[in-house]
Design a protein around this motif. Sequence first.
Motif, PDB file in Angstrom:
ATOM      1  N   ALA A  34       5.989  -2.214  11.153  1.00 12.65           N
ATOM      2  CA  ALA A  34       5.233  -2.376  12.394  1.00 12.65           C
ATOM      3  C   ALA A  34       3.765  -2.705  12.114  1.00 12.65           C
ATOM      4  O   ALA A  34       3.215  -3.658  12.674  1.00 12.65           O
ATOM      5  CB  ALA A  34       5.338  -1.108  13.242  1.00 12.65           C
ATOM      6  N   VAL A  35       3.140  -1.943  11.238  1.00 14.64           N
ATOM      7  CA  VAL A  35       1.715  -2.175  10.944  1.00 14.64           C
ATOM      8  C   VAL A  35       1.528  -3.506  10.226  1.00 14.64           C
ATOM      9  O   VAL A  35       0.595  -4.254  10.520  1.00 14.64           O
ATOM     10  CB  VAL A  35       1.121  -1.004  10.131  1.00 14.64           C
ATOM     11  CG1 VAL A  35      -0.289  -1.309   9.671  1.00 14.64           C
ATOM     12  CG2 VAL A  35       1.145   0.277  10.961  1.00 14.64           C
ATOM     13  N   HIS A  36       2.415  -3.847   9.307  1.00 17.32           N
ATOM     14  CA  HIS A  36       2.331  -5.111   8.571  1.00 17.32           C
ATOM     15  C   HIS A  36       2.407  -6.281   9.547  1.00 17.32           C
ATOM     16  O   HIS A  36       1.647  -7.245   9.443  1.00 17.32           O
ATOM     17  CB  HIS A  36       3.458  -5.176   7.535  1.00 17.32           C
ATOM     18  CG  HIS A  36       3.350  -6.307   6.583  1.00 17.32           C
ATOM     19  ND1 HIS A  36       4.062  -7.479   6.734  1.00 17.32           N
ATOM     20  CD2 HIS A  36       2.606  -6.456   5.457  1.00 17.32           C
ATOM     21  CE1 HIS A  36       3.769  -8.287   5.747  1.00 17.32           C
ATOM     22  NE2 HIS A  36       2.886  -7.695   4.954  1.00 17.32           N
ATOM     23  N   ARG A  37       3.325  -6.198  10.519  1.00 18.05           N
ATOM     24  CA  ARG A  37       3.479  -7.256  11.515  1.00 18.05           C
ATOM     25  C   ARG A  37       2.238  -7.344  12.412  1.00 18.05           C
ATOM     26  O   ARG A  37       1.715  -8.426  12.659  1.00 18.05           O
ATOM     27  CB  ARG A  37       4.727  -7.007  12.355  1.00 18.05           C
ATOM     28  CG  ARG A  37       5.084  -8.134  13.301  1.00 18.05           C
ATOM     29  CD  ARG A  37       6.381  -7.910  14.094  1.00 18.05           C
ATOM     30  NE  ARG A  37       7.303  -6.966  13.484  1.00 18.05           N
ATOM     31  CZ  ARG A  37       7.578  -5.758  13.974  1.00 18.05           C
ATOM     32  NH1 ARG A  37       7.036  -5.338  15.079  1.00 18.05           N
ATOM     33  NH2 ARG A  37       8.426  -4.963  13.366  1.00 18.05           N
ATOM     34  N   LEU A  38       1.765  -6.191  12.882  1.00 21.62           N
ATOM     35  CA  LEU A  38       0.607  -6.173  13.786  1.00 21.62           C
ATOM     36  C   LEU A  38      -0.673  -6.680  13.124  1.00 21.62           C
ATOM     37  O   LEU A  38      -1.536  -7.243  13.786  1.00 21.62           O
ATOM     38  CB  LEU A  38       0.377  -4.757  14.325  1.00 21.62           C
ATOM     39  CG  LEU A  38       1.419  -4.263  15.326  1.00 21.62           C
ATOM     40  CD1 LEU A  38       1.208  -2.780  15.621  1.00 21.62           C
ATOM     41  CD2 LEU A  38       1.367  -5.082  16.607  1.00 21.62           C
ATOM     42  N   THR A  39      -0.800  -6.479  11.819  1.00 20.19           N
ATOM     43  CA  THR A  39      -2.018  -6.902  11.116  1.00 20.19           C
ATOM     44  C   THR A  39      -1.831  -8.246  10.413  1.00 20.19           C
ATOM     45  O   THR A  39      -2.663  -8.629   9.587  1.00 20.19           O
ATOM     46  CB  THR A  39      -2.452  -5.843  10.081  1.00 20.19           C
ATOM     47  OG1 THR A  39      -1.430  -5.702   9.090  1.00 20.19           O
ATOM     48  CG2 THR A  39      -2.744  -4.510  10.747  1.00 20.19           C
ATOM     49  N   ARG A  40      -0.738  -8.924  10.737  1.00 16.84           N
ATOM     50  CA  ARG A  40      -0.416 -10.226  10.136  1.00 16.84           C
ATOM     51  C   ARG A  40      -0.433 -10.170   8.606  1.00 16.84           C
ATOM     52  O   ARG A  40      -0.974 -11.040   7.941  1.00 16.84           O
ATOM     53  CB  ARG A  40      -1.365 -11.291  10.648  1.00 16.84           C
ATOM     54  CG  ARG A  40      -1.200 -11.546  12.127  1.00 16.84           C
ATOM     55  CD  ARG A  40      -2.016 -12.736  12.562  1.00 16.84           C
ATOM     56  NE  ARG A  40      -1.823 -12.934  13.990  1.00 16.84           N
ATOM     57  CZ  ARG A  40      -2.772 -12.770  14.893  1.00 16.84           C
ATOM     58  NH1 ARG A  40      -3.985 -12.408  14.529  1.00 16.84           N
ATOM     59  NH2 ARG A  40      -2.527 -12.974  16.161  1.00 16.84           N
ATOM     60  N   GLY A  41       0.153  -9.105   8.064  1.00 13.86           N
ATOM     61  CA  GLY A  41       0.320  -8.996   6.619  1.00 13.86           C
ATOM     62  C   GLY A  41      -0.864  -8.431   5.866  1.00 13.86           C
ATOM     63  O   GLY A  41      -0.829  -8.341   4.643  1.00 13.86           O
ATOM     64  N   ARG A  42      -1.904  -8.019   6.571  1.00 13.99           N
ATOM     65  CA  ARG A  42      -3.098  -7.534   5.870  1.00 13.99           C
ATOM     66  C   ARG A  42      -3.028  -6.058   5.507  1.00 13.99           C
ATOM     67  O   ARG A  42      -3.704  -5.623   4.595  1.00 13.99           O
ATOM     68  CB  ARG A  42      -4.344  -7.808   6.703  1.00 13.99           C
ATOM     69  CG  ARG A  42      -4.697  -9.288   6.781  1.00 13.99           C
ATOM     70  CD  ARG A  42      -6.011  -9.523   7.481  1.00 13.99           C
ATOM     71  NE  ARG A  42      -6.069  -8.976   8.819  1.00 13.99           N
ATOM     72  CZ  ARG A  42      -5.658  -9.593   9.919  1.00 13.99           C
ATOM     73  NH1 ARG A  42      -5.145 -10.801   9.846  1.00 13.99           N
ATOM     74  NH2 ARG A  42      -5.753  -9.016  11.098  1.00 13.99           N
ATOM     75  N   VAL A  43      -2.225  -5.260   6.227  1.00 21.14           N
ATOM     76  CA  VAL A  43      -2.188  -3.818   5.999  1.00 21.14           C
ATOM     77  C   VAL A  43      -0.748  -3.349   5.824  1.00 21.14           C
ATOM     78  O   VAL A  43       0.129  -3.721   6.603  1.00 21.14           O
ATOM     79  CB  VAL A  43      -2.847  -3.052   7.169  1.00 21.14           C
ATOM     80  CG1 VAL A  43      -2.771  -1.546   6.956  1.00 21.14           C
ATOM     81  CG2 VAL A  43      -4.293  -3.496   7.358  1.00 21.14           C
ATOM     82  N   LEU A  44      -0.540  -2.535   4.804  1.00 21.95           N
ATOM     83  CA  LEU A  44       0.741  -1.889   4.538  1.00 21.95           C
ATOM     84  C   LEU A  44       0.422  -0.412   4.295  1.00 21.95           C
ATOM     85  O   LEU A  44      -0.097  -0.056   3.237  1.00 21.95           O
ATOM     86  CB  LEU A  44       1.399  -2.537   3.316  1.00 21.95           C
ATOM     87  CG  LEU A  44       2.855  -2.245   3.052  1.00 21.95           C
ATOM     88  CD1 LEU A  44       3.733  -2.739   4.204  1.00 21.95           C
ATOM     89  CD2 LEU A  44       3.295  -2.902   1.754  1.00 21.95           C
ATOM     90  N   PRO A  45       0.678   0.472   5.295  1.00 18.81           N
ATOM     91  CA  PRO A  45       0.239   1.864   5.186  1.00 18.81           C
ATOM     92  C   PRO A  45       0.658   2.581   3.904  1.00 18.81           C
ATOM     93  O   PRO A  45      -0.144   3.292   3.303  1.00 18.81           O
ATOM     94  CB  PRO A  45       0.864   2.538   6.418  1.00 18.81           C
ATOM     95  CG  PRO A  45       0.988   1.435   7.406  1.00 18.81           C
ATOM     96  CD  PRO A  45       1.311   0.215   6.594  1.00 18.81           C
ATOM     97  N   SER A  46       1.894   2.402   3.461  1.00 16.09           N
ATOM     98  CA  SER A  46       2.345   3.111   2.256  1.00 16.09           C
ATOM     99  C   SER A  46       1.588   2.659   1.008  1.00 16.09           C
ATOM    100  O   SER A  46       1.533   3.383   0.016  1.00 16.09           O
ATOM    101  CB  SER A  46       3.845   2.937   2.054  1.00 16.09           C
ATOM    102  OG  SER A  46       4.155   1.579   1.816  1.00 16.09           O
ATOM    103  N   ALA A  47       0.977   1.485   1.070  1.00 18.55           N
ATOM    104  CA  ALA A  47       0.219   0.978  -0.077  1.00 18.55           C
ATOM    105  C   ALA A  47      -1.088   1.742  -0.285  1.00 18.55           C
ATOM    106  O   ALA A  47      -1.795   1.485  -1.251  1.00 18.55           O
ATOM    107  CB  ALA A  47      -0.046  -0.518   0.082  1.00 18.55           C
TER     108      ALA A  47
END
Length: 180
Positions: A34-47
């Motif tokens: 969800a976050v990856h999609r919303l940020t257009r690939g800029r954010v991955l929380p688990s990273a």
Amino acid sequence: MTGTPRGVRLVQKVSSTRAFAKVAPHVVPALDRAVHRLTRGRVLPSARMLPGVVLTARGARSGLARRTPLACMPEGAGTWLLVGSNFGRPGHPAWTGNLLAHPDAEISWKGRDVPVRARLLAGEERAAAWRAALAFWPPYAAYQARVEREIRLFRLERREEEGPGRGNADGAHPGEPPSA
């Protein structure tokens, strides 16, 4: 674990538990997607704790694009190690079967799409990669101890993009089934 920040040690300890293995597969990937999609690939929380990619690979049976957020171990020089731990649960994760059937895939790495080819590691190459993975993220040892299967390790290697529009020989894009 000298030199490992206290927060990382705590996450490693928690992620080694059976309770985490029950909950995490349902929560972590959904949040990451969800976050990856919303940020257009800029954010991955688990990273925030471990480097991560979003793997797009064709389904082993369906041939449809499957997007899976995964922790990874960047190795440099355009390679990444993926560990099919499935959080220490019994079966191999589905994405490993997808890569065995269709090794050409794509990852989203730090907001960029990278075409890759996956290779299942075996023998001494696997043993060396497993040692490196354990040094990188010690909870993998707890995951392996809980399961009878050998955890699959894949090395992703950057590959050249195919022809115009990045299509395969039959015109399909990476992660899409070939035309009939």
